[in-house]
Design an enzyme around this catalytic site. Sequence first.
Site, PDB file in Angstrom:
ATOM      1  N   GLU A 305       0.551  -1.307   0.349  1.00  0.00           N
ATOM      2  CA  GLU A 305       0.042  -0.291   0.203  1.00  0.00           C
ATOM      3  C   GLU A 305       0.443   1.074   0.118  1.00  0.00           C
ATOM      4  OE1 GLU A 305      -3.656  -2.236   3.210  1.00  0.00           O
ATOM      5  OE2 GLU A 305      -1.604  -0.407   3.558  1.00  0.00           O
ATOM      6  N   PRO A 306       1.792   1.019  -0.475  1.00  0.00           N
ATOM      7  CA  PRO A 306       2.425   2.867  -0.864  1.00  0.00           C
ATOM      8  C   PRO A 306       1.423   4.250  -1.269  1.00  0.00           C
ATOM      9  CG  PRO A 306       2.910   1.732  -2.663  1.00  0.00           C
ATOM     10  CD  PRO A 306       1.877   1.055  -2.536  1.00  0.00           C
ATOM     11  N   GLY A 307       1.961   5.020  -0.733  1.00  0.00           N
ATOM     12  CA  GLY A 307       1.351   6.521  -0.689  1.00  0.00           C
ATOM     13  C   GLY A 307       2.548   7.039  -1.454  1.00  0.00           C
ATOM     14  N   ARG A 349       4.704  19.261   7.367  1.00  0.00           N
ATOM     15  CA  ARG A 349       5.669  18.449   8.004  1.00  0.00           C
ATOM     16  C   ARG A 349       6.768  18.199   9.121  1.00  0.00           C
ATOM     17  NH1 ARG A 349       7.998  14.374   5.604  1.00  0.00           N
ATOM     18  NH2 ARG A 349       7.423  13.063   6.670  1.00  0.00           N
ATOM     19  N   TYR A 353       6.548  16.901  12.225  1.00  0.00           N
ATOM     20  CA  TYR A 353       7.955  15.143  13.182  1.00  0.00           C
ATOM     21  C   TYR A 353       9.004  16.038  12.369  1.00  0.00           C
ATOM     22  CZ  TYR A 353       3.473  13.343  10.617  1.00  0.00           C
ATOM     23  OH  TYR A 353       1.971  13.118  10.402  1.00  0.00           O
ATOM     24  N   CYS A 380       0.914  33.233  12.544  1.00  0.00           N
ATOM     25  CA  CYS A 380       1.288  33.678  13.315  1.00  0.00           C
ATOM     26  C   CYS A 380       1.539  32.772  14.838  1.00  0.00           C
ATOM     27  CB  CYS A 380       0.552  34.743  13.546  1.00  0.00           C
ATOM     28  SG  CYS A 380      -0.760  36.213  13.045  1.00  0.00           S
ATOM     29  N   GLU A 381       2.829  32.055  14.844  1.00  0.00           N
ATOM     30  CA  GLU A 381       2.826  31.286  14.997  1.00  0.00           C
ATOM     31  C   GLU A 381       4.921  31.038  15.302  1.00  0.00           C
ATOM     32  OE1 GLU A 381       0.892  28.029  15.862  1.00  0.00           O
ATOM     33  OE2 GLU A 381       1.873  26.735  16.137  1.00  0.00           O
ATOM     34  N   TYR A 410       1.058  13.545   1.701  1.00  0.00           N
ATOM     35  CA  TYR A 410       0.930  14.725   3.726  1.00  0.00           C
ATOM     36  C   TYR A 410       1.006  15.796   2.985  1.00  0.00           C
ATOM     37  CZ  TYR A 410       0.638   9.168   3.997  1.00  0.00           C
ATOM     38  OH  TYR A 410       0.532   8.191   3.749  1.00  0.00           O
TER      39      TYR A 410
HETATM   40  N1  LLP Z   1      -1.107   1.468   4.592  1.00  0.00           N
HETATM   41  C1  LLP Z   1      -1.635   2.332   5.804  1.00  0.00           C
HETATM   42  C2  LLP Z   1      -2.240   1.245   6.658  1.00  0.00           C
HETATM   43  C3  LLP Z   1      -1.125   3.153   6.713  1.00  0.00           C
HETATM   44  O1  LLP Z   1      -1.762   3.859   7.599  1.00  0.00           O
HETATM   45  C4  LLP Z   1      -0.815   4.812   5.545  1.00  0.00           C
HETATM   46  C5  LLP Z   1       0.169   5.791   6.051  1.00  0.00           C
HETATM   47  C6  LLP Z   1      -0.069   3.794   4.560  1.00  0.00           C
HETATM   48  C7  LLP Z   1      -0.502   2.611   4.006  1.00  0.00           C
HETATM   49  C8  LLP Z   1       0.419   4.611   4.019  1.00  0.00           C
HETATM   50  O2  LLP Z   1       2.344   4.549   3.709  1.00  0.00           O
HETATM   51  P1  LLP Z   1       3.272   5.836   3.243  1.00  0.00           P
HETATM   52  O3  LLP Z   1       3.918   4.606   2.024  1.00  0.00           O
HETATM   53  O4  LLP Z   1       2.169   6.709   2.663  1.00  0.00           O
HETATM   54  O5  LLP Z   1       4.235   6.062   3.591  1.00  0.00           O
HETATM   55  N2  LLP Z   1       1.690  12.205   7.666  1.00  0.00           N
HETATM   56  C9  LLP Z   1       2.511  11.261   7.972  1.00  0.00           C
HETATM   57  C10 LLP Z   1       2.640   9.863   7.868  1.00  0.00           C
HETATM   58  C11 LLP Z   1       1.790   9.290   8.246  1.00  0.00           C
HETATM   59  C12 LLP Z   1       0.727   8.093   7.425  1.00  0.00           C
HETATM   60  C13 LLP Z   1      -0.066   7.125   7.886  1.00  0.00           C
HETATM   61  N3  LLP Z   1       0.038   5.627   7.212  1.00  0.00           N
HETATM   62  C14 LLP Z   1       3.715  11.716   7.196  1.00  0.00           C
HETATM   63  O6  LLP Z   1       3.554  12.977   6.386  1.00  0.00           O
HETATM   64  O7  LLP Z   1       4.966  10.855   7.320  1.00  0.00           O
END
Ligand code: LLP
Length: 459
Positions: A305-307, A349, A353, A380-381, A410
């Site tokens: 499940e890459p995003g 981010r 983080y 304003c921060e 993200y």
């Molecule tokens: N599958 C599940 C169940 C997840 O919870 C996530 C991300 C993904 C796949 C996708 O992960 P990726 O391949 O995109 O790393 N907001 C944070 C990242 C939070 C990710 C949440 N879950 C950031 O900006 O780094």
Amino acid sequence: MKYPTSPFSSNLKFNNAPVDLSKNNISGELSIAGCTASALVKEFGSPLFVIDEADFFLRANAWKSALQESFANGKLYYAAKSFISIEIVKWLKALELNLDVCTGGELAVALAADFPTDRIEFHGNNKSVAEIEMAVNAGVGTIVIDSFIEIERIAQIAKSAGKIQNVYIRLTPGIQAHTHEFISTAHEDVKFGFSIASGAAVAAVEKTLTHKSLNLIGVHCHIGSQIFEVTGFTMAAQRLVATLAEIKEKFGTELPELNIGGGYGIAYTTQESAISPQDVLPALAKVIKEECARFKLALPIISIEPGRAIVGPTTTTIYEVGTTKSVTLEDGTIRNYISVDGGMSDNIRPALYGAKFSAFLANRESASEKISSRVVGKHCETGDILIFDINFAADIAPGDLLAFPATGAYGRSMASNYNHIPRPAVIAVKDGAARTILRRENQADLLALEVTQAPRRLS
Ligand code: LLP
């Protein structure tokens, strides 16, 4: 297919190429897929998310084909939370990918784009009854169960709808992923999934199998996000296969699917390099095949499940500089504060983080000396800092454009309206042409939520 490990979209160029982007002595003007930064801002305003359409297809295809090379029956789910819009869903449809959503809102976008519902997987640790009903009624392919309460909830809703719902169970394999604590998800003390070590995982399987309206097709885990070490993924896979073996032994059921989640790290700065599909997928295939052979299990259908790894590097944020200010620090050094017209509302981010980004002067070349600088937003921060410390051209001035590469994941998806700042547009660029895929918000959008109402007594 060669996977681009550069932090930046493969079509991101400066006019006077070749240019070493790692140095700030860039020349010429930035262009992305043939569109210059200044032309984009002139047409669409600033700030802007600029997504390189061809690069999105290139990265998605690279992961898809590498997955097929390692697992003949592999399935790739794109993680919608990284960034989703109707146009993106159309691209996913053209790419013949699957889609991971984690809220009714993300599901609504998929449905609005007419995405095949049987290729959707629905995640979340607290899906509401309404969201589960929406998913079941829409015919979502798989719902990922995250708690004991949810087993009953999904079973009941599927039963009432007269359906048998395919489900995965999300497991917590007890892996300490080396990433920021807030994006690490598979150690024991987290809100997600059922712990393998405590026995909750097997108990959840037992409970799920008692429901005729649920069809348990596999197990899932996601160890965290922005991960560079292959061993985290292979260890998790090993524990999941062992759990499949335990399930077979205890219940006589050999579950046909195993989903290892996303989390593949990308490079945000020129000093980093991404983890490529070739780094991780063959290693996973080796471990999974060995472990399945050891436990005498048939090789399950493997999903990932890459995003971020797909959409992250495709997108560049362009900001306009509004003010600069020299600040003399206690030790006498001077820091140039460069303020841009966005900030923590379009890129949370760094504040959340401690994430690091690169930035480049995008509208012109500069031969001026590089001085210690900090790139900040307009909120304003004090913590509204996009880049804590960067050596940047001393002659940077109001009206200059700054490009932040690798902001596709993200960024827009976590954007807020803090300080009532409208969220930026997303512009897709390809072959020298640009089009809006998400329009910029305006003040009327923000005011549209305001209601003036007389108070009513509630019974
Ligand atoms: N599958 C599940 C169940 C997840 O919870 C996530 C991300 C993904 C796949 C996708 O992960 P990726 O391949 O995109 O790393 N907001 C944070 C990242 C939070 C990710 C949440 N879950 C950031 O900006 O780094």
